[in-house]
Design a protein around this motif. Structure first.
Motif, short mmCIF file in Angstrom:
data_model
loop_
_atom_site.label_atom_id
_atom_site.label_comp_id
_atom_site.label_asym_id
_atom_site.label_seq_id
_atom_site.Cartn_x
_atom_site.Cartn_y
_atom_site.Cartn_z
N GLN A 36 -49.38 -21.39 1.46
CA GLN A 36 -48.62 -20.98 2.63
C GLN A 36 -49.03 -21.79 3.85
OE1 GLN A 36 -50.00 -17.00 4.23
NE2 GLN A 36 -50.89 -16.89 2.18
N GLY A 37 -48.12 -21.87 4.81
CA GLY A 37 -48.40 -22.63 6.01
C GLY A 37 -47.30 -22.45 7.04
N LYS A 38 -47.35 -23.24 8.09
CA LYS A 38 -46.36 -23.16 9.15
C LYS A 38 -45.87 -24.56 9.54
CE LYS A 38 -47.80 -18.82 11.31
NZ LYS A 38 -48.22 -18.16 12.57
N VAL A 39 -44.62 -24.60 9.98
CA VAL A 39 -44.05 -25.86 10.46
C VAL A 39 -44.70 -26.18 11.81
CG1 VAL A 39 -41.94 -27.06 11.13
CG2 VAL A 39 -41.88 -25.36 9.30
N ILE A 40 -45.14 -27.41 11.97
CA ILE A 40 -45.85 -27.82 13.17
C ILE A 40 -44.94 -28.64 14.07
CG2 ILE A 40 -47.86 -29.08 14.05
CD1 ILE A 40 -48.50 -26.57 12.42
N LYS A 41 -44.85 -28.19 15.33
CA LYS A 41 -44.08 -28.96 16.31
C LYS A 41 -44.78 -30.29 16.56
CE LYS A 41 -42.04 -25.08 18.87
NZ LYS A 41 -41.92 -24.42 20.20
N GLY A 42 -44.01 -31.32 16.68
CA GLY A 42 -44.58 -32.63 16.93
C GLY A 42 -44.99 -33.37 15.67
N ALA A 43 -44.89 -32.70 14.51
CA ALA A 43 -45.26 -33.35 13.25
C ALA A 43 -44.03 -33.77 12.46
CB ALA A 43 -46.12 -32.41 12.42
N SER A 44 -42.88 -33.75 13.09
CA SER A 44 -41.63 -34.09 12.40
C SER A 44 -41.17 -35.50 12.77
CB SER A 44 -40.53 -33.09 12.78
OG SER A 44 -40.93 -31.77 12.45
N THR A 45 -40.40 -36.09 11.88
CA THR A 45 -39.78 -37.39 12.14
C THR A 45 -38.27 -37.24 11.97
OG1 THR A 45 -41.72 -38.51 11.22
CG2 THR A 45 -39.72 -39.82 11.52
N THR A 46 -37.52 -37.59 12.99
CA THR A 46 -36.07 -37.39 12.95
C THR A 46 -35.34 -38.66 12.54
OG1 THR A 46 -35.88 -37.90 15.31
CG2 THR A 46 -36.13 -35.59 14.70
N GLY A 47 -34.21 -38.43 11.89
CA GLY A 47 -33.30 -39.51 11.55
C GLY A 47 -32.11 -39.44 12.48
N PHE A 48 -30.91 -39.47 11.90
CA PHE A 48 -29.69 -39.46 12.69
C PHE A 48 -28.88 -38.20 12.40
CE2 PHE A 48 -30.35 -44.08 11.64
CZ PHE A 48 -30.87 -44.43 12.89
N SER A 49 -27.96 -37.89 13.31
CA SER A 49 -27.00 -36.82 13.06
C SER A 49 -26.03 -37.27 11.98
CB SER A 49 -26.21 -36.49 14.34
OG SER A 49 -27.05 -35.93 15.32
N VAL A 50 -25.65 -36.34 11.12
CA VAL A 50 -24.66 -36.64 10.08
C VAL A 50 -23.48 -35.70 10.27
CG1 VAL A 50 -26.39 -37.47 8.43
CG2 VAL A 50 -25.78 -35.05 8.45
N ASP A 51 -22.36 -36.09 9.73
CA ASP A 51 -21.14 -35.29 9.93
C ASP A 51 -20.60 -34.83 8.58
OD1 ASP A 51 -18.81 -34.11 10.82
OD2 ASP A 51 -18.34 -35.73 12.24
N PHE A 52 -20.54 -33.49 8.42
CA PHE A 52 -19.97 -32.90 7.22
C PHE A 52 -18.59 -32.30 7.50
CE2 PHE A 52 -24.61 -32.30 6.16
CZ PHE A 52 -24.64 -33.23 5.14
N GLY A 53 -18.07 -32.55 8.70
CA GLY A 53 -16.79 -31.96 9.07
C GLY A 53 -16.98 -30.53 9.55
#
Length: 380
Positions: A36-53
């Motif tokens: 178990q654990g928690k999502v850490i702010k600042g530990a993420s890497t973002t890509g791009f927005s995608v469009d599913f309609g």
């Protein structure tokens, strides 16, 4: 050139108001032994927005989940319509415990797992680019990390939520070159090469039996070790002179213990009655494709996550031992009746010692009688 990844609208960003009401449930409610654990702010890497309609333009993100043992996992989300929580504890669950059994995840999980094993970051950017390029694809200025994340997360959503990128404009805010690169990787991950990968076993460590007893002066055991990881630590709380050994009495060190090993606790003869214990720790990989679900999901749904990169995780186990002391038995000295002199008694030969005395007495008495008879005859 790559487009503007900073222009993000909609997507999976957590609403502040929603996050404020999400309270992490006590860890005691988690399944015993579940990571178990928690999502850490600042530990993420973002890509791009995608469009599913249908006005659905989420941002592809590779999240960081910090486990209770301090290790960090890289995760993609598998519930596109549920908000992420930075406060709720995320607990490992088997695939058949996915929150929504009617979700496409249930029928597509092996395909999704293949995406995770063959996409980014399971493979680095150069390896992924080289693999996709074998199909005749030419990348523009090479494959970037943002493009790799976007393509892999979009492919995950394709299988977990039955989402399909809009072919004419799959990346609403990016240029044609970036779009072409993302589509090339996305098509590879969702195409015919994807044959699926089943759920992999998680790290385990067990010692059986959990408790054993015996007596001082013996080796108590065996205790059998079973593990899918590598033993990294061996510790014992035992009295002085006691030790952990193999079946031959050879003392064991950490490097000697592995899956299938049999351990004994050797207790010295002069030990007092007591008890002790020993423990093992093992390190294994929390494999790519493992599912994490919000601990308090039933009350406050939190976006489920799935491991995108294998990381080491630690598991532990211990066993107890107790022993008793057998008191020595000392026979009390015996003295023959009538012998108070303190001298050793005569050896018993099997002949009654009073018999010669009796014979002698009989002879004396008999002799006296014969003498008296002779005297009487002479006097006559």
């Amino acid at each position: 050139m790559h487009g503007r990844s900073g222009l993000v609208k909609g997507g999976i960003a957590v609403l502040a108001a929603a996050a404020a009401v999400l309270v992490a449930a006590p860890a005691a409610n988690a399944d015993d032994g579940a990571a178990q654990g928690k999502v850490i702010k600042g530990a993420s890497t973002t890509g791009f927005s995608v469009d599913f309609g249908e006005r659905q333009q989420p941002v592809a993100t590779l999240f960081g989940l910090k486990l209770s043992d301090g290790s960090m996992l890289k995760m993609y989300c598998v519930e596109i319509d549920t908000d992420l929580s930075y406060t709720q504890t995320m607990v490992e669950r088997p695939w058949d415990k996915y929150p929504n059994p009617k979700s496409p995840f249930t029928k597509n999980n092996t395909k999704l797992n293949w995406v995770l094993h063959e996409g980014y970051p399971a493979h680095d950017v150069k390896t992924l680019q080289s693999t996709v390029a074998k199909g005749g694809v030419t990348f523009h200025d090479g494959l970037s990390e943002e493009e790799a994340i976007t393509a892999t997360q979009a492919a995950v959503w394709h299988f977990s939520d039955d989402k399909n990128l809009l072919r004419d404009k799959p990346l609403p805010y990016e240029d044609a070159d970036t779009t072409a690169d993302v589509l090339a990787v996305y098509d590879y991950l969702t195409g015919s090469a994807n044959t699926g990968i089943g759920q992999q076993p998680k790290p385990t460590l067990n010692i059986t039996p959990a408790k054993a007893d015996g007596t001082a002066g013996t080796r108590i055991g065996p205790f059998t070790v079973t593990s899918t990881g590598s033993i990294t630590d061996l510790a014992a709380q035992l009295p002085e002179g006691a030790k952990l050994t193999d079946a031959n009495g050879e003392e064991l060190k950490t490097g000697d213990v592995k899956d299938g090993s049999k351990l004994y606790v050797d207790i010295p003869k002069d030990a007092k009655a007591g008890n002790g214990e020993f423990s093992l720790k093992a390190t294994g990989h929390l494999d790519t494709g493992r599912l994490f679900v919000g601990q308090d999901y039933d009350k406050h749904p939190a976006q489920s996550l799935i491991v995108a990169q294998s990381e080491k995780a630690q598991v532990s186990a211990n066993a107890a031992v107790s022993w008793t002391v057998v008191a020595p038995t000392t026979p009390a000295p015996s003295t023959p009746a009538g012998n108070n002199s303190g001298q050793a008694p005569l050896a018993n030969t099997g002949v009654d010692a009073s018999l010669p005395i009796g014979i002698g007495a009989a002879l004396v008495l008999g002799g006296g009688a014969m003498l008296l008879l002779v005297r009487r005859r002479r006097s006559a």
